[in-house]
Design a protein around this motif. Sequence first.
Motif, PDB file in Angstrom:
ATOM      1  N   ALA A 149      -1.792  10.050   7.106  1.00 22.14           N
ATOM      2  CA  ALA A 149      -2.699   8.896   7.228  1.00 22.14           C
ATOM      3  C   ALA A 149      -2.591   8.345   8.650  1.00 22.14           C
ATOM      4  CB  ALA A 149      -2.356   7.817   6.208  1.00 22.14           C
ATOM      5  N   PHE A 150      -3.587   7.554   9.056  1.00 28.00           N
ATOM      6  CA  PHE A 150      -3.625   7.102  10.454  1.00 28.00           C
ATOM      7  C   PHE A 150      -2.440   6.217  10.807  1.00 28.00           C
ATOM      8  CE2 PHE A 150      -4.559   2.602  10.828  1.00 28.00           C
ATOM      9  CZ  PHE A 150      -4.949   2.245   9.551  1.00 28.00           C
ATOM     10  N   LYS A 151      -1.758   5.676   9.789  1.00 30.65           N
ATOM     11  CA  LYS A 151      -0.638   4.781  10.072  1.00 30.65           C
ATOM     12  C   LYS A 151       0.468   5.484  10.868  1.00 30.65           C
ATOM     13  CE  LYS A 151      -1.709   1.312   6.729  1.00 30.65           C
ATOM     14  NZ  LYS A 151      -2.884   1.882   6.038  1.00 30.65           N
TER      15      LYS A 151
ATOM     16  N   ASP B  56       0.797   4.009   1.580  1.00 32.54           N
ATOM     17  CA  ASP B  56       0.820   4.722   2.855  1.00 32.54           C
ATOM     18  C   ASP B  56       1.810   4.175   3.879  1.00 32.54           C
ATOM     19  OD1 ASP B  56      -1.139   6.388   1.877  1.00 32.54           O
ATOM     20  OD2 ASP B  56      -2.776   5.206   2.713  1.00 32.54           O
TER      21      ASP B  56
ATOM     22  N   PRO C 286     -13.074   2.299   8.124  1.00 34.45           N
ATOM     23  CA  PRO C 286     -12.671   1.879   6.767  1.00 34.45           C
ATOM     24  C   PRO C 286     -11.584   0.808   6.903  1.00 34.45           C
ATOM     25  CG  PRO C 286     -12.631   4.286   6.989  1.00 34.45           C
ATOM     26  CD  PRO C 286     -12.790   3.719   8.368  1.00 34.45           C
ATOM     27  N   THR C 287     -11.851  -0.376   6.371  1.00 32.05           N
ATOM     28  CA  THR C 287     -11.027  -1.531   6.736  1.00 32.05           C
ATOM     29  C   THR C 287     -10.375  -2.205   5.537  1.00 32.05           C
ATOM     30  OG1 THR C 287     -12.359  -1.938   8.710  1.00 32.05           O
ATOM     31  CG2 THR C 287     -11.133  -3.806   7.847  1.00 32.05           C
ATOM     32  N   GLY C 288      -9.115  -2.618   5.746  1.00 33.71           N
ATOM     33  CA  GLY C 288      -8.382  -3.406   4.758  1.00 33.71           C
ATOM     34  C   GLY C 288      -7.810  -4.638   5.430  1.00 33.71           C
ATOM     35  N   ASN C 289      -6.691  -4.448   6.123  1.00 31.87           N
ATOM     36  CA  ASN C 289      -6.040  -5.567   6.807  1.00 31.87           C
ATOM     37  C   ASN C 289      -6.560  -5.818   8.215  1.00 31.87           C
ATOM     38  OD1 ASN C 289      -4.274  -7.033   5.204  1.00 31.87           O
ATOM     39  ND2 ASN C 289      -2.828  -5.331   5.142  1.00 31.87           N
ATOM     40  N   PHE C 290      -7.614  -5.133   8.618  1.00 28.04           N
ATOM     41  CA  PHE C 290      -8.315  -5.398   9.876  1.00 28.04           C
ATOM     42  C   PHE C 290      -7.512  -4.988  11.121  1.00 28.04           C
ATOM     43  CE2 PHE C 290     -11.146  -7.857  12.741  1.00 28.04           C
ATOM     44  CZ  PHE C 290     -12.346  -7.720  12.090  1.00 28.04           C
ATOM     45  N   GLY C 291      -6.408  -4.220  10.936  1.00 24.30           N
ATOM     46  CA  GLY C 291      -5.624  -3.820  12.097  1.00 24.30           C
ATOM     47  C   GLY C 291      -6.329  -2.738  12.900  1.00 24.30           C
ATOM     48  N   ASP C 292      -6.856  -1.735  12.196  1.00 24.85           N
ATOM     49  CA  ASP C 292      -7.455  -0.590  12.866  1.00 24.85           C
ATOM     50  C   ASP C 292      -8.713  -1.016  13.632  1.00 24.85           C
ATOM     51  OD1 ASP C 292      -7.306   2.054  13.492  1.00 24.85           O
ATOM     52  OD2 ASP C 292      -8.031   2.803  11.568  1.00 24.85           O
TER      53      ASP C 292
ATOM     54  N   SER D 125      -5.732   1.968  -0.366  1.00 26.53           N
ATOM     55  CA  SER D 125      -5.166   1.397   0.860  1.00 26.53           C
ATOM     56  C   SER D 125      -6.073   0.322   1.457  1.00 26.53           C
ATOM     57  CB  SER D 125      -4.907   2.494   1.880  1.00 26.53           C
ATOM     58  OG  SER D 125      -4.080   3.489   1.309  1.00 26.53           O
ATOM     59  N   MET D 126      -7.254   0.139   0.872  1.00 26.15           N
ATOM     60  CA  MET D 126      -8.156  -0.927   1.316  1.00 26.15           C
ATOM     61  C   MET D 126      -8.315  -1.996   0.243  1.00 26.15           C
ATOM     62  SD  MET D 126     -10.763   1.827   2.868  1.00 26.15           S
ATOM     63  CE  MET D 126     -12.194   0.785   3.010  1.00 26.15           C
TER      64      MET D 126
ATOM     65  N   HIS E 282     -11.163   6.789   1.316  1.00 24.40           N
ATOM     66  CA  HIS E 282     -11.290   5.747   2.355  1.00 24.40           C
ATOM     67  C   HIS E 282     -12.277   6.185   3.427  1.00 24.40           C
ATOM     68  CE1 HIS E 282      -7.363   5.707   0.477  1.00 24.40           C
ATOM     69  NE2 HIS E 282      -7.366   4.394   0.616  1.00 24.40           N
TER      70      HIS E 282
ATOM     71  N   THR F 150      -9.355   8.079   7.829  1.00 24.75           N
ATOM     72  CA  THR F 150      -8.045   7.427   7.870  1.00 24.75           C
ATOM     73  C   THR F 150      -6.958   8.155   7.091  1.00 24.75           C
ATOM     74  OG1 THR F 150      -8.829   5.966   6.114  1.00 24.75           O
ATOM     75  CG2 THR F 150      -8.939   5.123   8.363  1.00 24.75           C
ATOM     76  N   ALA F 151      -7.320   9.034   6.184  1.00 25.10           N
ATOM     77  CA  ALA F 151      -6.297   9.789   5.452  1.00 25.10           C
ATOM     78  C   ALA F 151      -6.806  11.187   5.128  1.00 25.10           C
ATOM     79  CB  ALA F 151      -5.882   9.065   4.170  1.00 25.10           C
TER      80      ALA F 151
HETATM   81  C1  LIG Z   1      -4.084   1.213   5.836  1.00 27.43           C
HETATM   82  C2  LIG Z   1      -5.277   2.068   5.535  1.00 27.43           C
HETATM   83  C3  LIG Z   1      -6.599   1.590   5.732  1.00 27.43           C
HETATM   84  C4  LIG Z   1      -6.900   0.179   6.196  1.00 27.43           C
HETATM   85  O1  LIG Z   1      -6.538  -0.044   7.536  1.00 27.43           O
HETATM   86  P1  LIG Z   1      -6.399  -1.531   8.106  1.00 27.43           P
HETATM   87  O2  LIG Z   1      -5.839  -1.386   9.469  1.00 27.43           O
HETATM   88  O3  LIG Z   1      -5.476  -2.247   7.161  1.00 27.43           O
HETATM   89  O4  LIG Z   1      -7.768  -2.151   8.101  1.00 27.43           O
HETATM   90  C5  LIG Z   1      -7.645   2.469   5.490  1.00 27.43           C
HETATM   91  N1  LIG Z   1      -7.427   3.729   5.040  1.00 27.43           N
HETATM   92  C6  LIG Z   1      -6.174   4.211   4.828  1.00 27.43           C
HETATM   93  C7  LIG Z   1      -6.008   5.588   4.319  1.00 27.43           C
HETATM   94  C8  LIG Z   1      -5.055   3.400   5.065  1.00 27.43           C
HETATM   95  O5  LIG Z   1      -3.818   3.896   4.843  1.00 27.43           O
END
Ligand SMILES: *Cc1c(COP(=O)(O)O)cnc(C)c1O
Length: 462
Positions: A110-112, A143, A253-259, A307-308, A386, A408-409
């Motif tokens: 995953a992009f993390k 993730d 693809p956004t969840g916590n807005f970090g990316d 993850s979102m 995602h 992202t994954a």
């Molecule tokens: C964490 C994650 C996201 C969301 O990223 P944010 O930086 O939190 O917006 C999207 N897709 C995958 C697979 C993730 O692991």
Amino acid sequence: MQYISTRGAAPALTFEEAMLTGLARDGGLYVPAEVPVMATADIAALAGLSYEDVAYRVMRPFMGDSFSDAEITDCIARAYAGFGHAARAPLVQMQPNHFLLELFHGPTLAFKDFAMQLIGQLFQTALSRRGERVTIVGATSGDTGSAAMEAFRGLDAVEVFILYPHGRVSDVQRRQMTTVAEANVHALALAGDFDDCQARLKDMFNDFDFRDGVKLAGVNSINWARVLAQVVYYFTAAVSLGAPHRKVSFTVPTGNFGDIFAGHIARRMGLPIEKLVVATNQNDILHRALSSGDYVTQGVTPSISPSMDIQVSSNFERALFDAYDRDGNAVAQLMDELKSGGGFHISQGALGRLRDLFTSGRVSEEETSAMIAQAKRDMGELLCPHSAVGVKVAQHHLGTTPMITLATAHPAKFPDAVEAASGIRPPLPARMADLFERPERMTRVENDLADLQALIRGEVMA
Ligand SMILES: *Cc1c(COP(=O)(O)O)cnc(C)c1O
């Protein structure tokens, strides 16, 4: 280079201090006091460089005196050496003028990994220079935990504990955490759900005796160093499609807005980005906020893009800080309203500025599955759920400007959802094909603060 808090009431810190601290003491998030701008000629000169060389040139100005040139070069080299693709973040074409940025070739798919692998090296370098050790405790719904364990395993300046909800993560996600052999990383399977894990984590940070005693540190997505590491691939992707001479757009693809916030930083550095599109699943607080101006929590509905699945988007605070002309008091007031009343209203002026910066779209579960099937059929791409949310939203914004959607994954991380949608069960990449044969190691823990603290103290003092 100084870092200031989005709530205006914490001391300014260096890059290294902001990285080791994570959250500011006033509850805010650290942002650079000024964003360094790259000259057009310097952006043009990135063309043809390796990912590592671009990473150095993009991140160096943000780090000030915290690290020497050689330390940064070494950390970057070690961070990305374990990736399964020579380009690190390859770009593939999906449709006319629509490209996919594959961010899933790192060790946990995953992009993390892009941010976590780097932050692991930077922590180790800073702490060994200081002669210090820290304890990293994290909570994960999937993730982040494995990315942290992969990044910090075997580093002697850190002991890592990851809390995950027992029985509630996928088999692949669990095994990515429980099969790491190094003794300084610990997977803790908590009897409870993800909210319980987060609550116990918060309790530990609020217990100052404990926090100072074990030297607790956090590497969750609000850590500025993680955002910075993600700025790099906006540059590599845009430049390979002709930037700075040609504009590009991104869908994230956004969840916590970090990316996506990293994309905003890339644009402020001078990268010519036309649109930054926020793509959400049915947990659409960001899409609703950008549409109506009301940021209101509604509870999380589990989705096939877990993850979102968020209730509150923590890094959005950084965008608000810019939209409110960097008025820390105004941001602190909004965050108080969020805490006490579950939401806030964005002023007309700030909303206008946010809409100049970000566009948004929301995708239902049915649309996500249909997109996975369609992408396989028409574009030859097997997408994770995602990434499918991103591709679906991006399709509303295709035109003469090249669109880059962030993948992202890897699909193999979410095999059940991908198989249900496409009929194909994605295999794990060869380098981790033996994941299901590796021995697992984890500790079952009760949902009890005192028990957890005793366990962590015992390991750290041992
Ligand atoms: C964490 C994650 C996201 C969301 O990223 P944010 O930086 O939190 O917006 C999207 N897709 C995958 C697979 C993730 O692991």
